[in-house]
Design a protein around this motif. Sequence first.
Motif, short mmCIF file in Angstrom:
data_model
loop_
_atom_site.label_atom_id
_atom_site.label_comp_id
_atom_site.label_asym_id
_atom_site.label_seq_id
_atom_site.Cartn_x
_atom_site.Cartn_y
_atom_site.Cartn_z
N ALA A 248 0.80 -1.23 0.00
CA ALA A 248 0.00 0.00 0.00
C ALA A 248 0.83 1.27 0.00
CB ALA A 248 -0.94 0.01 1.21
N ARG A 249 2.12 1.19 -0.33
CA ARG A 249 2.94 2.39 -0.37
C ARG A 249 2.50 3.26 -1.55
NH1 ARG A 249 5.33 -1.86 1.64
NH2 ARG A 249 6.71 -1.65 3.43
N LEU A 250 2.11 4.48 -1.26
CA LEU A 250 1.62 5.45 -2.25
C LEU A 250 0.37 4.94 -2.98
CD1 LEU A 250 4.98 6.72 -3.80
CD2 LEU A 250 3.87 7.35 -1.67
N LEU A 251 -0.43 4.14 -2.28
CA LEU A 251 -1.68 3.62 -2.83
C LEU A 251 -2.84 4.43 -2.26
CD1 LEU A 251 -2.85 1.22 -4.54
CD2 LEU A 251 -3.21 0.06 -2.36
N SER A 252 -3.73 4.87 -3.13
CA SER A 252 -4.88 5.68 -2.69
C SER A 252 -6.02 4.77 -2.24
CB SER A 252 -5.36 6.59 -3.81
OG SER A 252 -5.93 5.84 -4.86
N ARG A 253 -6.93 5.31 -1.44
CA ARG A 253 -8.08 4.55 -0.96
C ARG A 253 -9.00 4.17 -2.12
NH1 ARG A 253 -10.78 8.23 3.30
NH2 ARG A 253 -12.06 6.38 3.67
N ALA A 254 -9.11 5.07 -3.10
CA ALA A 254 -9.96 4.77 -4.27
C ALA A 254 -9.40 3.60 -5.06
CB ALA A 254 -10.07 6.01 -5.15
N ARG A 255 -8.07 3.55 -5.18
CA ARG A 255 -7.46 2.45 -5.92
C ARG A 255 -7.59 1.14 -5.14
NH1 ARG A 255 -7.03 0.01 -10.44
NH2 ARG A 255 -5.08 -1.14 -10.75
N LEU A 256 -7.47 1.19 -3.83
CA LEU A 256 -7.66 -0.02 -3.02
C LEU A 256 -9.08 -0.55 -3.19
CD1 LEU A 256 -6.68 -2.03 -0.86
CD2 LEU A 256 -7.53 -0.42 0.87
#
Length: 617
Positions: A248-256
């Motif tokens: 989840a490094r530099l991962l947005s909530r929308a992308r998750l």
Amino acid sequence: MNWGIFKYAGDTFYAYLALFASAALFVAFIFYAVYLFRKNKKRSIIVSISAVAAYAALCIAFSGKIAHSWLYLQENVTRSFSSYLGLTFVTAFIPPSGSEGVEAFARIATKDSCFGKGKPERSEKRDGYEIAYYEDEDYLGGVITMDGRVVYTGSRFSETRKLIPLIALFENPKAKKVSVWGDESFLFTNVFVEAGMELVDKKEKADIVFVAPVVDWVVGSDTFYASDWEDVRERLNDGGAAAYRIDARLLSRARLKTILAEFRKVFKHYRFWCTGLYDYVVVGSDKNIDLADILKLFEEQKTFEAFASAGVMSPSEVLACYVGTDYDVEPGLVGLSASGDFMASLNAPRLAFSNSVKGRFAPVTVSSLTPYSVPFTTWLTKGDVDQGVYDVLTNSIFKVQCARRDIILAFADADRGSSSNAVERWAQAAQMNPRDPLLRSLADGLDLEGRRRLNIGNVNGALRCYENRLLIYPQDVAAIHNFGVCLKKFGRPDAAASVFARAVKLDPLLDEHRLELIECAAASSHEDIAVRQLEVLIKRHPDDPSLKLRAAKLLCRRQNPNRDVKRAVQLAEEAATITKWRDRAYVQGLADVYIESGQSLMGVGLKKKMKTMKFDK
């Protein structure tokens, strides 16, 4: 304090866009020059050649500065996303010079690159990625990078890394065969082998399919979608489990939300686990697990050793990483529109260079996904386990889950700048579950920061790092020792001596603590304490002449309240005898002890005799 020192680097969309613009500009200029040449417009050709020369001079003059600007931006604490965009725009017209400048431009780095890069010991190409192996004194076991991203750090942060694949085994305790997919699968295969599992090819069916793709926002990432998960399901045996490692490094909530939605198109329900601030495991399973099977899993020697190497000793400590089912996790993503891989690549630099991103593109955090109330582990059934054992285990699960929530709240306090509240919460959590992977990673991070600050001479910063670590783990002998080293370098040998005395009390068998205590006690005029510690070491190492000469010099000091010149002379003579009178330093030391103990004639006579003696050193 840089709590997030472990964010990764990776290729960005902006870098590719700038390189494409630069290449398009160059090609357009060449075509235009050819067009002018074919039209035989001499004046235009002269102007074009002059423009090329001017552009070349501009590149020569500013390429080095552009490269330096990229390196500075990657390391600067106050960097911003607007600076990143502006520098990217300039780079589209003036490319940076040198491999370091190009690498800093093409990839996002962090304020701390996590290790002193230097020259790699070896490198290789694997599935289109550049894998490099480094040696680093801060990371026993070496460091592995994948296209510049640190993906393996030896013994440091190992609990978080090793526990990731073991979560899949915990979810399917009867599993014997495992298949590992994804471009980063090579990082986890050894853990399964150490746990006694059989690795099988992708074409064979397995009890566990563990998927470890490259971090999602990197250009060219092998992120799994619904069709890929269909292939995974076809390779599972009956009762098998699919596990998905999410970086989840530099991962947005929308992308998750998109990643989880793709997973749920095939596996209707899942259980969500968190082993580190940026490391999550999603297991596609809604079946119950018999507690008796888990206890048998921990009774097997290989499996227990694998879990122990990951820092956990019991099933309840593994369950500290449990976040919840899809019903517990997805309410934290309600109201957010999903994001595709293109937007993920666009948003990653924004998350890297800004701490204030809100809304759907805000970064994924543990606190945003973890339910406030402790989730019931109804899927963990009692089976044939004794009622008393079951009650103890469920109480332990509740305890470690409460500790995990304290840890998460502490990280939230640290992000808001309230470090004192954060340390207090971490200390409370450590009393309930000292082996929580998040706490162990935090302790490793504090030690790494302290070492790095000591290396650059920032003793105050190192002192704060080790002080915080001791507030969390008061019995941590390594932190106590390093805290004493900081005090010694700060010019406080008296305080350092008391710290090393505490380290000796906790770990009396380690000589390094006593040696530091001896040095600091002697420097703070506590010769009697230093001599007592030397006597202990002399008993352990009776043939070590350096210890005996050191004790002799302290015993004959006039300010020593327990001065014993007879014992001092005896020890100095023994030291010279051990070296067979062939080491100049020990003979000279004996002469000095003679003089200091009042036997001046013996001392002066020995110094005169040294002129005719033959020495090996």
